[in-house]
Design a protein around this motif. Structure first.
Motif, PDB file in Angstrom:
ATOM      1  N   PRO A   1       0.799  -1.231   0.000  1.00 31.00           N
ATOM      2  CA  PRO A   1       0.000   0.000   0.000  1.00 31.00           C
ATOM      3  C   PRO A   1       0.832   1.282   0.000  1.00 31.00           C
ATOM      4  O   PRO A   1       1.973   1.292   0.451  1.00 31.00           O
ATOM      5  CB  PRO A   1      -0.778  -0.104   1.315  1.00 31.00           C
ATOM      6  CG  PRO A   1       0.097  -0.924   2.191  1.00 31.00           C
ATOM      7  CD  PRO A   1       0.800  -1.904   1.305  1.00 31.00           C
TER       8      PRO A   1
ATOM      9  N   CYS B   1       3.684  -7.529  -0.667  1.00 37.88           N
ATOM     10  CA  CYS B   1       3.942  -6.631   0.462  1.00 37.88           C
ATOM     11  C   CYS B   1       4.855  -7.306   1.478  1.00 37.88           C
ATOM     12  O   CYS B   1       4.711  -8.499   1.757  1.00 37.88           O
ATOM     13  CB  CYS B   1       2.604  -6.268   1.116  1.00 37.88           C
ATOM     14  SG  CYS B   1       2.785  -5.304   2.621  1.00 37.88           S
TER      15      CYS B   1
ATOM     16  N   PHE C   1       4.853  -7.184   4.542  1.00 37.76           N
ATOM     17  CA  PHE C   1       4.158  -7.677   5.740  1.00 37.76           C
ATOM     18  C   PHE C   1       3.306  -8.915   5.477  1.00 37.76           C
ATOM     19  O   PHE C   1       2.678  -9.433   6.392  1.00 37.76           O
ATOM     20  CB  PHE C   1       3.265  -6.580   6.331  1.00 37.76           C
ATOM     21  CG  PHE C   1       4.056  -5.512   7.031  1.00 37.76           C
ATOM     22  CD1 PHE C   1       4.834  -5.824   8.133  1.00 37.76           C
ATOM     23  CD2 PHE C   1       4.031  -4.204   6.574  1.00 37.76           C
ATOM     24  CE1 PHE C   1       5.575  -4.848   8.774  1.00 37.76           C
ATOM     25  CE2 PHE C   1       4.777  -3.222   7.211  1.00 37.76           C
ATOM     26  CZ  PHE C   1       5.549  -3.542   8.311  1.00 37.76           C
TER      27      PHE C   1
ATOM     28  N   CYS D   1      -1.667 -11.207   6.817  1.00 42.82           N
ATOM     29  CA  CYS D   1      -0.950  -9.951   7.048  1.00 42.82           C
ATOM     30  C   CYS D   1      -0.390  -9.973   8.470  1.00 42.82           C
ATOM     31  O   CYS D   1      -1.120 -10.246   9.420  1.00 42.82           O
ATOM     32  CB  CYS D   1      -1.927  -8.790   6.890  1.00 42.82           C
ATOM     33  SG  CYS D   1      -1.256  -7.225   7.466  1.00 42.82           S
TER      34      CYS D   1
ATOM     35  N   PRO E   1      -2.432  -0.219   7.138  1.00 41.55           N
ATOM     36  CA  PRO E   1      -2.672   1.164   6.710  1.00 41.55           C
ATOM     37  C   PRO E   1      -4.064   1.365   6.110  1.00 41.55           C
ATOM     38  O   PRO E   1      -4.755   0.398   5.755  1.00 41.55           O
ATOM     39  CB  PRO E   1      -1.601   1.401   5.645  1.00 41.55           C
ATOM     40  CG  PRO E   1      -0.620   0.310   5.799  1.00 41.55           C
ATOM     41  CD  PRO E   1      -1.319  -0.850   6.402  1.00 41.55           C
TER      42      PRO E   1
ATOM     43  N   CYS F   1      -5.164  -0.358   2.831  1.00 42.32           N
ATOM     44  CA  CYS F   1      -5.510  -1.783   2.971  1.00 42.32           C
ATOM     45  C   CYS F   1      -6.914  -1.925   3.525  1.00 42.32           C
ATOM     46  O   CYS F   1      -7.638  -2.860   3.184  1.00 42.32           O
ATOM     47  CB  CYS F   1      -4.529  -2.496   3.893  1.00 42.32           C
ATOM     48  SG  CYS F   1      -2.835  -2.319   3.390  1.00 42.32           S
TER      49      CYS F   1
HETATM   50  S1  SF4 Z   1      -3.080  -5.974   4.470  1.00 41.91           S
HETATM   51 FE1  SF4 Z   1      -1.045  -6.184   5.415  1.00 41.91          FE
HETATM   52  S2  SF4 Z   1       0.106  -7.623   4.081  1.00 41.91           S
HETATM   53 FE2  SF4 Z   1      -1.695  -6.897   2.944  1.00 41.91          FE
HETATM   54  S3  SF4 Z   1      -0.937  -5.159   1.728  1.00 41.91           S
HETATM   55 FE3  SF4 Z   1      -1.800  -4.331   3.666  1.00 41.91          FE
HETATM   56  S4  SF4 Z   1      -0.047  -4.202   5.074  1.00 41.91           S
HETATM   57 FE4  SF4 Z   1       0.551  -5.540   3.389  1.00 41.91          FE
END
Ligand code: SF4
Length: 311
Positions: A107, A163, A165, A173, A180, A183
């Motif tokens: 994101p 991503c 994370f 996630c 954020p 998301c």
């Molecule tokens: S939900 Fe979590 S893993 Fe998925 S894009 Fe957003 S920050 Fe990254």
């Protein structure tokens, strides 16, 4: 020419009536993907797969597959494709945490996300800056475009768009409760909330992050002034126009920018990972965007060579 038993064996391998349940599973996603593609929907196939596989009809078919005769398998297969077709047109309006958004890119942060950074829920080393003029991809349809102004983004894993994370093994996630704003707004069945967010909520900027730290803001301004992305793009454009005459000029750009980063890192004790937040990606790292790569001779001389790897 194939004999009858070879023809029957080919037919069995390529036809649902002849599949056992493992072959059924191995083929199922490929068929689903082609249905989603044919329906020209932006919904990720894995999201549709998740929805169909939660349905009682799917579980029933899988559980009974091996005990069905060929006719019943064929019938069940057709039923399944119809469910997949319907599901790809009418995705349930709920996030099932299938992780496809997270695999398709990280994101971009908004000003409201600053608190997540200040509180340490998102560590500083996990974000980076994309500078004005750099190529990026639309989070809505994946199309490339040039950024009209800078953006702060969560990093992506090296060599992919996933991503940082996203825990690909668990399919989750790692910061889900503190993810954020983008998301939270992203919904694969409806692009409007994320579009509204992009239009209505201010994006986070380096000026917000380093507000009050004059010396760093001055460094960022100086870096933009001397090493703006446009200066690199112009140099490469000239390279393609004049058949390679200004290679040295480009190498000088790269050296100067490397030197600038090293100087700031040493003088202000800025760790290497945070440099991509302060100044964006280095010129050297961005060379592949222009179809070249930098090599180094044993004596340390750097060369610019066309990148034929196609990456
Ligand atoms: S939900 Fe979590 S893993 Fe998925 S894009 Fe957003 S920050 Fe990254």
């Amino acid at each position: 020419m194939k004999n009858n038993s070879e023809i029957i064996s080919d037919f069995s391998a390529n036809h649902p009536a002849g599949w056992n349940v493992e072959q059924f599973r191995a083929n199922w996603f490929a068929f689903l993907e082609s249905i989603v593609r044919e329906n020209s929907t932006l919904i990720p196939p894995r999201r549709v797969q998740y929805q169909v596989e939660q349905a009682a009809a799917f579980r029933e078919i899988v559980a009974g597959w091996d005990s069905m005769d060929g006719f019943r398998r064929l019938d069940a297969w057709k039923r399944l494709l119809m469910i997949a077709d319907e599901s790809s047109r009418e995705v349930l309006p709920v996030c099932v945490q299938c992780g496809e958004c997270c695999r398709r890119g990280s994101p971009t942060l908004h000003r409201e996300d600053l608190e997540l950074l200040r509180s340490g829920k998102i560590p500083w080393g996990k974000i980076m800056t994309l500078r004005s003029g750099e190529p990026a991809r639309s989070p809505f349809d994946g199309r490339p475009f040039l950024l009209p102004e800078e953006r702060i983004k969560i990093r992506e894993k090296e060599g992919s768009r996933e991503c940082t994370f996203f825990d690909s093994e668990a399919g989750q996630c790692a910061i889900y409760d503190d993810r954020p704003l983008q998301c939270r707004a992203q919904a694969c069945w409806d692009p409007m909330p994320a579009r509204d967010l992009a239009e209505q909520q201010p994006f986070l900027k380096r000026a917000d992050i380093f507000e009050g730290v004059g010396v760093l803001l001055d460094m960022i301004a100086e870096h933009e002034n001397r090493c703006g992305f446009a200066s690199l793009a112009d140099a490469f454009e000239a390279l393609s126009r004049n058949g390679g005459e200004n290679v040295d000029e480009i190498l000088r750009h790269l050296s100067y920018e490397d030197h600038f980063r090293r100087f700031v890192s040493e003088k202000f004790q800025v760790p290497g990972t945070d440099l991509e937040l302060l100044f964006g990606r280095s010129f050297t790292d961005m060379v592949p965007l222009f179809g070249y790569r930098v090599t180094e001779e044993p004596d340390g001389t750097r060369c610019l060579v066309p990148d034929e790897t196609g990456d």
